[in-house]
Design a protein around this motif. Structure first.
Motif, short mmCIF file in Angstrom:
data_model
loop_
_atom_site.label_atom_id
_atom_site.label_comp_id
_atom_site.label_asym_id
_atom_site.label_seq_id
_atom_site.Cartn_x
_atom_site.Cartn_y
_atom_site.Cartn_z
N SER A 146 34.71 41.00 46.57
CA SER A 146 34.15 42.15 45.85
C SER A 146 34.73 42.31 44.45
N GLN A 147 35.90 41.72 44.18
CA GLN A 147 36.54 41.94 42.89
C GLN A 147 36.78 40.66 42.09
N CYS A 148 36.48 39.49 42.64
CA CYS A 148 36.67 38.23 41.93
C CYS A 148 35.32 37.62 41.58
N PRO A 149 35.24 36.89 40.47
CA PRO A 149 33.98 36.21 40.11
C PRO A 149 33.82 34.91 40.89
N LEU A 150 33.81 35.01 42.21
CA LEU A 150 33.72 33.82 43.05
C LEU A 150 32.38 33.12 42.85
N HIS A 151 32.44 31.81 42.68
CA HIS A 151 31.23 30.99 42.67
C HIS A 151 31.10 30.19 43.96
N THR A 152 32.23 29.87 44.60
CA THR A 152 32.23 29.04 45.80
C THR A 152 33.16 29.67 46.84
N LEU A 153 32.65 29.82 48.05
CA LEU A 153 33.45 30.32 49.16
C LEU A 153 33.15 29.44 50.37
N GLU A 154 34.20 28.76 50.88
CA GLU A 154 34.06 27.87 52.03
C GLU A 154 35.02 28.30 53.13
N LEU A 155 34.47 28.49 54.31
CA LEU A 155 35.26 28.78 55.50
C LEU A 155 34.92 27.69 56.51
N VAL A 156 35.93 26.90 56.87
CA VAL A 156 35.70 25.73 57.72
C VAL A 156 36.65 25.77 58.91
N GLY A 157 36.08 25.71 60.13
CA GLY A 157 36.89 25.58 61.33
C GLY A 157 37.57 26.85 61.79
N ILE A 158 37.21 28.00 61.25
CA ILE A 158 37.81 29.28 61.66
C ILE A 158 36.80 30.01 62.53
N LEU B 210 45.79 37.45 47.76
CA LEU B 210 44.33 37.38 47.61
C LEU B 210 43.73 38.75 47.33
N GLU B 211 44.24 39.78 47.96
CA GLU B 211 43.72 41.13 47.75
C GLU B 211 44.02 41.64 46.35
N GLU B 212 45.09 41.12 45.72
CA GLU B 212 45.45 41.54 44.36
C GLU B 212 44.86 40.64 43.29
N GLU B 213 44.14 39.58 43.69
CA GLU B 213 43.60 38.61 42.74
C GLU B 213 42.30 39.11 42.13
N HIS B 214 42.08 38.76 40.84
CA HIS B 214 40.86 39.17 40.14
C HIS B 214 40.19 38.03 39.39
N GLU B 215 40.73 36.80 39.48
CA GLU B 215 40.21 35.73 38.65
C GLU B 215 39.78 34.48 39.42
N LEU B 216 39.95 34.44 40.71
CA LEU B 216 39.57 33.25 41.48
C LEU B 216 38.07 33.02 41.40
N THR B 217 37.69 31.75 41.22
CA THR B 217 36.27 31.37 41.22
C THR B 217 35.91 30.49 42.42
N THR B 218 36.90 29.84 43.01
CA THR B 218 36.66 28.96 44.16
C THR B 218 37.73 29.23 45.22
N LEU B 219 37.30 29.43 46.44
CA LEU B 219 38.22 29.72 47.54
C LEU B 219 37.76 28.95 48.76
N ARG B 220 38.69 28.19 49.35
CA ARG B 220 38.37 27.36 50.51
C ARG B 220 39.51 27.47 51.53
N LEU B 221 39.19 28.02 52.70
CA LEU B 221 40.15 28.14 53.80
C LEU B 221 39.64 27.29 54.96
N THR B 222 40.51 26.38 55.44
CA THR B 222 40.05 25.41 56.43
C THR B 222 41.02 25.32 57.60
N SER B 223 40.48 24.89 58.73
CA SER B 223 41.25 24.54 59.93
C SER B 223 40.60 23.29 60.53
N ASP B 224 41.40 22.28 60.83
CA ASP B 224 40.89 21.01 61.35
C ASP B 224 40.95 20.92 62.87
N TYR B 225 41.23 22.01 63.55
CA TYR B 225 41.44 21.96 64.99
C TYR B 225 40.19 21.48 65.72
N PHE B 226 39.03 22.04 65.41
CA PHE B 226 37.79 21.66 66.11
C PHE B 226 37.42 20.21 65.83
#
Length: 424
Positions: A107-119, A52-68
């Motif tokens: 800071s370095q990717c053209p992200l349009h969507t960032l979702e953090l769920v359950g963290i 992820l730190e070396e990526e430059h092209e991601l537009t959508t990133l979603r990290l999830t945890s279903d524990y809660f």
């Protein structure tokens, strides 16, 4: 540049680690990544975060945890006795590493969507993430959902939110926000309004060589505060002044926030001056007066009738996204043996509902089948009642025939039940 998955596989090969199937599902040419972190071990995070730190092209990133979510479902079902292990991603060190990598990615990717769920992110984690968001100019959708967000942690995220000039949707639902955070929400709206005014002034200057080069502040179009029951002590008074003058917010979601009747006064005060707000979602707030909420809905209908087509399209897009999110949460469920299967469709008849209780279902089917088989017998009984009333040999033959027909009907019904249960 190498594709994200290829970079991830190279890092795994260099470290001699097994790869995770959740990460390898991203196909060539696609720039969206969604990863569930519940089954990750500490060593699995190193190649993922490094990629992820070396990526430059991601537009959508979603990290999830279903524990809660699973924990809430377990409380609602007392029969469930399994122990839910706490995922590694909930540990302080892993959370800090995730926040640091996300800061670099944002800071370095053209992200349009960032979702953090359950963290469960804390103030220190969000302070690091905020620095990366402050350097992003493309993010339009940000969700920090079910992350145990508090007023202090939201305040830590605020500098990054203020700098997001393209942000249109902010989702902070299912957290632990209280009425005190509304002053920070008001400050956020004020910051967007100030930037929008400054951009408009720059474009109006005569010596501005290229007005199109001036960045345009979109402003928040949708704010989701649902599932924050501690907001109930608020009357939204901290946001009344800014929402009266705001002409960009189209949707406000305050479902299941423990709101009281004094909120209705604030909403009516806002809608008296604001003709751009199209939807205020207030379901699962039991203390709200339905009659007075009818006045709010009347104002909203009037706003919708005069709204531009693009505003109505955006509102429909938000509704579709929310329905899709709810559908994905109930898409799969666990059986008693631990196997995963698709959730069945809602029952459409009484017989299908009775499948949950096999004994009741079997008895109901048996009664229905016996009644169906006995229909000709009952009809014959009515036709032969005069003979039975005469007594003698005719009545004896009728009773014997009726008994035999009844037994055959019962046997046929049980055979059909056994056949249906075997096929099911």
């Amino acid at each position: 540049r190498r594709h994200f998955v290829q970079r991830y596989l190279d890092i795994c090969a260099q470290r001699g680690q097994s790869r995770r199937a959740e990460v390898c599902s991203l196909r060539e040419g696609l720039h969206g990544l969604g990863v569930g972190l519940d089954r990750f071990q500490p060593r699995d995070f190193v190649p993922l975060l490094q990629a992820l730190e070396e990526e430059h092209e991601l537009t959508t990133l979603r990290l999830t945890s279903d524990y809660f979510r699973l924990k809430r479902e377990k409380k609602s079902e007392p029969r469930r006795t399994e122990v839910l292990p706490v995922p590694v991603c909930h540990s302080a060190q892993i959370r800090l590493s995730i926040a640091s990598s996300l800061s670099v990615t944002a800071s370095q990717c053209p992200l349009h969507t960032l979702e953090l769920v359950g963290i469960p992110l804390e103030s220190s984690d969000l302070d690091i993430l905020s620095k990366g968001l402050a350097r992003n100019e493309t993010l339009t959708y940000l969700a920090v959902r079910d992350c145990k967000l508090t007023d202090a942690s939201f305040k830590a995220l605020l500098p990054g939110l203020r700098a997001l000039s393209a942000l249109a949707v902010l989702d902070v639902s299912r957290n632990s926000l209280t009425w005190a955070c509304l002053q920070w929400m008001a400050a956020l709206f004020a910051a967007f309004w100030a930037r929008h005014t400054a951009d408009a002034w720059k474009q109006s200057l005569r010596d501005c060589s290229d007005p199109a080069s001036v960045p345009q502040t979109v402003g928040l179009r949708s704010l989701n505060l649902a599932g924050n029951p501690l907001l109930g002590g608020s009357s939204l008074r901290d946001m009344v002044d800014v929402l009266r003058d705001d002409r960009r917010l189209l949707e406000l979601n305050v479902e299941n926030c423990g709101l009281r009747n004094r909120v209705v006064d604030s909403l009516l005060s806002i809608l008296e001056y604001n003709s751009s707000l199209l939807a205020v979602r207030t379901s699962r707030n039991t203390e709200l007066d339905s009659r007075r909420m009818g006045e709010v809905r009347g104002w909203l209908r009037e706003n919708k009738s005069a709204a531009p087509t693009e505003h109505l399209a955006f509102l429909q897009h938000c509704t579709d996204r929310r329905k899709k999110m709810v559908g994905n949460q109930g898409k799969k469920k666990k059986t008693k043996r631990g196997k995963t299967k698709a959730a069945s469709a809602p029952a459409k008849s009484t017989s299908v509902n009775l499948l949950k209780d096999k004994e009741n279902w079997a008895s109901a089917v048996a009664e229905a089948e016996v009644a169906r088989q006995l229909e000709p017998v009952v009809w014959e009984q009515k036709q032969r009642q005069p003979q039975a009333a005469l007594g003698g040999k005719g009545a004896a033959n009728y009773c014997q025939g009726s008994e035999e027909a009844l037994l055959e009907a019962i046997e046929a019904s049980f055979r059909s039940i056994d056949h249906f249960l075997d096929s099911a």
